[in-house]
Design a protein around this motif. Structure first.
Motif, PDB file in Angstrom:
ATOM      1  N   TYR A 192       0.827  -1.203   0.000  1.00  0.00           N
ATOM      2  CA  TYR A 192       0.000   0.000   0.000  1.00  0.00           C
ATOM      3  C   TYR A 192       0.872   1.268   0.000  1.00  0.00           C
ATOM      4  N   PRO A 235       3.878   2.544  -4.919  1.00  0.00           N
ATOM      5  CA  PRO A 235       3.991   2.277  -6.356  1.00  0.00           C
ATOM      6  C   PRO A 235       5.402   2.594  -6.868  1.00  0.00           C
ATOM      7  N   ARG A 284       3.016  -2.173  -8.388  1.00  0.00           N
ATOM      8  CA  ARG A 284       2.156  -1.475  -9.353  1.00  0.00           C
ATOM      9  C   ARG A 284       0.976  -0.834  -8.658  1.00  0.00           C
ATOM     10  N   ALA A 285       0.449   0.201  -9.299  1.00  0.00           N
ATOM     11  CA  ALA A 285      -0.758   0.870  -8.815  1.00  0.00           C
ATOM     12  C   ALA A 285      -1.764   0.936  -9.959  1.00  0.00           C
ATOM     13  N   ARG A 314      -6.354   1.690 -10.573  1.00  0.00           N
ATOM     14  CA  ARG A 314      -7.590   2.162  -9.949  1.00  0.00           C
ATOM     15  C   ARG A 314      -8.624   1.047 -10.036  1.00  0.00           C
ATOM     16  N   SER A 344      -7.370   3.579  -5.198  1.00  0.00           N
ATOM     17  CA  SER A 344      -6.042   3.112  -5.588  1.00  0.00           C
ATOM     18  C   SER A 344      -5.832   1.695  -5.087  1.00  0.00           C
ATOM     19  N   THR A 345      -5.251   0.878  -5.932  1.00  0.00           N
ATOM     20  CA  THR A 345      -4.913  -0.493  -5.584  1.00  0.00           C
ATOM     21  C   THR A 345      -3.435  -0.685  -5.836  1.00  0.00           C
ATOM     22  N   PHE A 346      -2.734  -1.201  -4.864  1.00  0.00           N
ATOM     23  CA  PHE A 346      -1.295  -1.443  -4.956  1.00  0.00           C
ATOM     24  C   PHE A 346      -1.056  -2.941  -4.816  1.00  0.00           C
TER      25      PHE A 346
END
Length: 145
Positions: free
Chosen positions: A113, A116, A128-129, A131, A136-138
């Motif tokens: 989290y 990125p 990586r990040a 959406r 936001s998704t990591f």
């Protein structure tokens, strides 16, 4: 109408059997589903990302495409993540503080989290990040499949 909270993830009822059965007809990606408070209570963005990393599951994977054994790992990872967060006083982002003015410190131990482009602490490949559902998704595409 009163909203009914979802399954309590630290309860005895929350197990791999329940999670596997509850996701069989859900083609939505697993991370937004974990964050749905009508499905499971109390798993926010940080805890979902970190739990999925600990379990080695991609946040992009459809919930109904995850096998029972992987759900067993995910249930353990969710419990472990939440227990670690409780021990750390939660997560404090921006201007959030506890009623006593103290700050939680769980976010300081995050593996994916908010990281990125940084190297994964497990494999050294970049985090990586993306959406998902407006959030936001990591994740590590190498460690989380």
């Amino acid at each position: 109408m009163i909203a009914v909270p979802g399954m309590e993830p630290l309860s005895d009822e929350f197990d791999d059997d329940w999670l596997y059965a509850a996701t069989r007809r859900r083609a939505t990606p697993i991370k937004p589903l974990l964050m749905d408070s009508h499905f499971i209570a109390g798993i926010g963005n940080i805890y979902a990302a970190e739990s999925l990393f600990r379990a080695g599951i991609s946040p992009l994977r459809a919930a109904n495409r995850i096998g029972k054994e992987r759900y067993r790992h995910l249930v353990a990872a969710i419990r472990s993540t939440l227990q670690s967060a409780i021990a750390a006083g939660g997560s404090s982002l921006r201007d959030y503080a506890h009623s006593d003015g103290g700050l939680g410190s769980f976010q300081l131990s995050c593996r994916v989290y908010g990281r990125p482009g940084e190297p994964c602490m497990r494999c050294n490949k970049p985090i990586r990040a993306v959406r998902q559902a407006g959030r936001s998704t990591f994740y590590c595409p190498h460690c989380q499949r």
